[in-house]
Design an enzyme around this catalytic site. Structure first.
Site, short mmCIF file in Angstrom:
data_model
loop_
_atom_site.label_atom_id
_atom_site.label_comp_id
_atom_site.label_asym_id
_atom_site.label_seq_id
_atom_site.Cartn_x
_atom_site.Cartn_y
_atom_site.Cartn_z
N GLU A 437 -86.64 78.76 42.01
CA GLU A 437 -86.68 77.32 41.67
C GLU A 437 -85.59 76.96 40.67
O GLU A 437 -85.80 76.18 39.74
CB GLU A 437 -88.07 76.93 41.18
C1 LIG Z 1 -89.78 85.89 45.77
C2 LIG Z 1 -88.89 84.75 46.16
C3 LIG Z 1 -89.45 83.59 46.62
C4 LIG Z 1 -88.62 82.53 47.03
N1 LIG Z 1 -89.18 81.42 47.59
C5 LIG Z 1 -88.37 80.46 48.12
C6 LIG Z 1 -88.91 79.38 48.89
O1 LIG Z 1 -90.12 79.27 49.08
N2 LIG Z 1 -88.05 78.49 49.44
C7 LIG Z 1 -86.68 78.58 49.26
O2 LIG Z 1 -85.95 77.74 49.78
N3 LIG Z 1 -86.14 79.59 48.53
C8 LIG Z 1 -86.95 80.53 47.97
N4 LIG Z 1 -86.41 81.58 47.26
C9 LIG Z 1 -84.98 81.57 46.98
C10 LIG Z 1 -84.66 81.34 45.50
O3 LIG Z 1 -84.93 80.02 45.17
C11 LIG Z 1 -83.21 81.79 45.29
O4 LIG Z 1 -83.25 83.18 45.15
C12 LIG Z 1 -82.55 81.15 44.12
O5 LIG Z 1 -82.31 79.81 44.38
C13 LIG Z 1 -81.23 81.82 43.76
O6 LIG Z 1 -80.42 81.96 44.90
P1 LIG Z 1 -79.75 83.37 45.22
O7 LIG Z 1 -80.79 84.42 45.07
O8 LIG Z 1 -79.06 83.28 46.51
O9 LIG Z 1 -78.72 83.59 44.05
P2 LIG Z 1 -77.21 83.10 43.97
O10 LIG Z 1 -77.13 81.63 44.08
O11 LIG Z 1 -76.37 83.94 44.84
O12 LIG Z 1 -76.91 83.49 42.46
C14 LIG Z 1 -76.76 84.83 42.02
C15 LIG Z 1 -76.48 84.81 40.53
O13 LIG Z 1 -75.31 84.05 40.28
C16 LIG Z 1 -75.59 83.02 39.37
N5 LIG Z 1 -74.84 81.81 39.73
C17 LIG Z 1 -74.84 81.16 40.91
N6 LIG Z 1 -74.05 80.07 40.84
C18 LIG Z 1 -73.55 80.04 39.59
C19 LIG Z 1 -72.68 79.15 38.90
N7 LIG Z 1 -72.18 78.05 39.47
N8 LIG Z 1 -72.40 79.42 37.62
C20 LIG Z 1 -72.91 80.50 37.00
N9 LIG Z 1 -73.74 81.37 37.60
C21 LIG Z 1 -74.06 81.15 38.87
C22 LIG Z 1 -77.08 82.77 39.48
O14 LIG Z 1 -77.61 82.23 38.29
C23 LIG Z 1 -77.60 84.17 39.73
O15 LIG Z 1 -77.75 84.84 38.51
C24 LIG Z 1 -87.22 82.64 46.88
C25 LIG Z 1 -86.65 83.82 46.38
C26 LIG Z 1 -87.47 84.88 46.05
C27 LIG Z 1 -86.83 86.16 45.59
#
Ligand SMILES: Cc1cc2nc3c(=O)[nH]c(=O)nc-3n(C[C@H](O)[C@H](O)[C@H](O)COP(=O)(O)OP(=O)(O)OC[C@H]3O[C@@H](n4cnc5c(N)ncnc54)[C@H](O)[C@@H]3O)c2cc1C
Length: 642
Positions: A437
């Site tokens: 989130e």
């Molecule tokens: C258990 C679980 C439940 C989930 N449930 C849902 C759900 O119900 N529906 C749904 O849609 N999604 C869901 N998600 C997805 C979750 O919301 C995402 O994991 C989250 O939004 C982060 O995306 P990502 O993991 O792809 O990380 P990324 O966006 O790839 O980021 C990786 C890292 O880079 C950092 N980063 C990214 N962009 C920047 C920036 N511009 N500047 C600095 N740092 C940055 C982030 O903070 C993070 O530390 C779920 C994930 C998990 C693991």
């Protein structure tokens, strides 16, 4: 807020920051989804305005609402304590169907649906009270309920659905249809502009054809309905093509919808979370929510309130840690004293108690404000950021206090006759909170954008490229007029903050908050003047300023909450003591954050990170068995799960 001001602020950011095409596209999509900014309590802190009267008296439930909440909290608590073994959920990766049925029967899955549609019509406060109780016992069950109701179909449908759409789906959801929220994709985590799931309008305009893959959809594998965000045809805005993201309600029994993989995580092992694939899925046009191109706005607005559940869940976990830490630290004797009486133990116990109190204060404050329909986007993001990070520190302290028993699984403890306190499971469950989130980094960026907004609105025309000379001169006049009055006010307020004597014992903390809100505003303005739109790239600096604002918000919420509890007398003077410790700790952090990192250290760290990414330090990785790279099948292309 006029549309012109909004556009000016957005354009200034996008045009002036020297972004590459991909960054520009990401920013344009995010800006288009932002919507009007209101100036809320925490938003005003960034402009140097501290208004504690907005928090005093701390909001409370009326008697009817409280009674309604009491009854369900009591029922669900008794039921789960007797019938749900949370460690078994963790072990078997299953929340038993009988438990889901019983919760359904109690109305837990329809708490937020209005009574007119067969729901319980709960306030946000009561909803969060129930979630807090569930989360204190079983994280997986709390997430099952929350993914369905905080962000799943009922929330955006309630907020943005037409009457017809509400009539169609809300009664069905109230009768038991489970739902989920599908935004994330393999290439789309924090950056929705790169979304690849598409929804193509049919020639007769009767339906859309959905294709793509959604990742990590909680409840996806068991849901009847999903809210899915997808790209629809792009729109021309001021001569340029702009990505359109649109939200749809999708029936999971439609041909072409499949769960290709059930994901297995470090914690929250009982949740049903999957990779969802859509292949030529026909979605009736009537299932579109809010309108074409409004999907990201819908998702972000849903998350504004949806993410209030997470602080409640963190607080439930904090309370559980407090209970375990208290019982264990009083009874475990080492070196001639209970471990809680050694100073290192006391320090941790105080931090657990103060942190839990602060989390509770911001949780109830934001929940009440949500019930009052206030614009809480800033406060909700701060609550999420603060509670997810604080609860992680709390669980870490609890693990440390429990020593080896903290690291041992509950079942193993049970088998050898020890208290089966699930600190190990709670730690695994809690880690995700700073990621889902909106990650902590993204929350800070989001908050920074909101904090800068008033300045961008005043000075936007000056910062934008392509603005004519006459308009720039007019803007300069406006800027000088505004800051000539505003800036001295910040200096004055910092030197001579109001005394806030009316707040009694905690007045000095109010005074600190007042003074440092002025200091924060001046600092933010200074950074803005120095870096212009490029400030957006100074994430470490912005992050520090956002953390200061968050600490000030937490201090004010804690003081107001303490006063309201102390007035109720049951808790004696302990709420004030808790708030005092919260504030003393926050003050230290604020001072530290203002000091920051010396520029030379930061530049050196930036340079080092660059060299690491370029592979210059690969020699440092020698001597290990390197974690293997992906083998096919890639995520999303795996076998259909059972
Ligand atoms: C258990 C679980 C439940 C989930 N449930 C849902 C759900 O119900 N529906 C749904 O849609 N999604 C869901 N998600 C997805 C979750 O919301 C995402 O994991 C989250 O939004 C982060 O995306 P990502 O993991 O792809 O990380 P990324 O966006 O790839 O980021 C990786 C890292 O880079 C950092 N980063 C990214 N962009 C920047 C920036 N511009 N500047 C600095 N740092 C940055 C982030 O903070 C993070 O530390 C779920 C994930 C998990 C693991």
């Amino acid at each position: 807020m006029s549309q012109h001001c909004e556009d000016t602020a957005a354009d200034a950011l996008i045009a002036g920051a020297g972004l590459n095409d991909q960054q520009r596209a990401a920013m344009e999509v995010a800006e288009a989804a932002r919507g009007d900014a209101g100036r809320s309590f925490a938003g005003r802190l960034f402009m140097g305005s501290y208004e504690p009267e907005q928090l005093h008296p701390f909001p409370t439930q009326d008697d009817d609402d409280r009674r309604t909440g009491d009854e369900l909290v009591e029922r669900v608590t008794t039921f789960l304590a007797e019938h749900l073994d949370a460690d078994e959920v963790d072990e078997t990766r299953t929340v038993p169907q009988v438990v889901i049925d019983a919760l359904q029967e109690m109305g837990i899955f329809r708490m937020k649906i209005p009574e007119a549609y067969g729901g319980l019509g709960f306030s946000q406060v009561n909803y969060n009270r129930v979630l807090m109780a569930i989360a204190s016992h079983c994280g997986s069950t709390a997430v099952l309920v929350s993914a369905h109701q905080s962000i799943g179909v009922p929330q955006p449908l309630k907020m943005f659905g037409t009457d017809q759409q509400k009539q169609t789906w809300l009664p069905r959801i109230a009768r038991g249809a489970l739902t989920a929220f599908a935004l994330t994709e393999p290439e789309v985590g924090s950056d929705p502009a790169r979304m690849t799931t598409t929804a193509k309008l049919s020639d007769d305009r009767s339906h859309y054809v959905l294709n793509g893959v959604k990742q990590w959809t909680t409840n996806g594998p068991i849901a009847e309905l999903l809210v899915v965000m997808a790209r629809t045809a792009p729109k021309m805005v001021r001569g340029k093509e702009r990505t359109q993201i649109t939200a749809f309600i999708v029936e999971t029994d439609s041909p072409g919808v499949e769960t290709t993989h059930r994901c297995d995580f470090m914690g929250l092992r009982g949740i049903q979370n999957g990779i969802m694939r859509f292949t030529d899925v026909r979605v009736p046009a009537a299932n579109m929510l809010l309108g074409e191109g409004q999907g990201l706005k819908l998702a972000l607005k849903t998350l504004n309130t949806g993410r209030l559940t997470l602080p409640a869940a963190c607080t439930g976990m904090g309370k559980q840690c407090l209970s375990i830490a208290r019982r264990w630290s009083a009874s475990r004797v080492q070196w001639g004293l209970p471990i809680g009486k050694h100073e290192a133990g006391r320090e941790k116990i105080a931090d657990i108690a103060a942190g839990t109190f602060a989390m509770e204060a911001v949780t109830w404050l934001t929940s009440h404000w949500a019930d009052q329909d206030r614009d809480i986007r800033i406060e909700a993001a701060m609550a999420k950021l603060f509670c997810s990070e604080t609860s992680w520190r709390i669980i870490d302290h609890t693990m440390q206090l429990r020593g080896g028993r903290g690291y041992e699984r509950a079942e193993s403890l049970r088998q050898r006759g020890e208290d089966p306190w699930p600190v190990e499971r709670m730690m695994r469950d809690a880690r995700i909170n700073t990621i889902i989130e909106g990650t902590s980094d993204i929350m800070r960026l989001f908050l920074a954008r909101e904090a800068l907004d008033p300045h961008l609105q005043v000075a936007g025309d000056l910062l934008r490229r392509g603005v004519g000379l006459r308009r720039k001169v007019r803007a300069l006049g406006r800027v000088m007029l505004f800051y000539a009055k505003w800036y001295p006010t910040q200096l004055w307020g910092r030197l001579f903050p109001r005394r806030h004597r009316v707040y009694g014992q905690l007045a000095s903390h109010h005074r600190f908050t007042d003074r440092n809100a002025h200091r924060l505003a001046a600092k933010l303005f200074g950074a803005m003047a120095r870096y212009g739109p490029k400030l957006e790239r100074r994430q470490v600096l912005l992050g520090r300023l956002i953390d200061i604002g968050t600490e000030l918000f937490v201090m004010s919420a804690s003081c107001a909450y303490a006063e309201s509890l102390a007035a109720g007398s049951e808790a004696g003077d302990s709420p004030r003591m808790l708030a005092d410790v919260v504030c003393r700790r926050s003050r230290q952090r604020v001072k530290q954050l203002f000091r920051g990192t010396p520029g030379a250290d930061r530049r050196r760290a930036n340079e080092l990170a660059g060299r690491v990414l370029d592979g210059e330090c690969r020699w440092l990785e020698q001597g290990i068995i390197e974690a293997p790279a992906a083998r096919t099948p890639a995520p999303g292309a795996v076998e259909r799960c059972a």
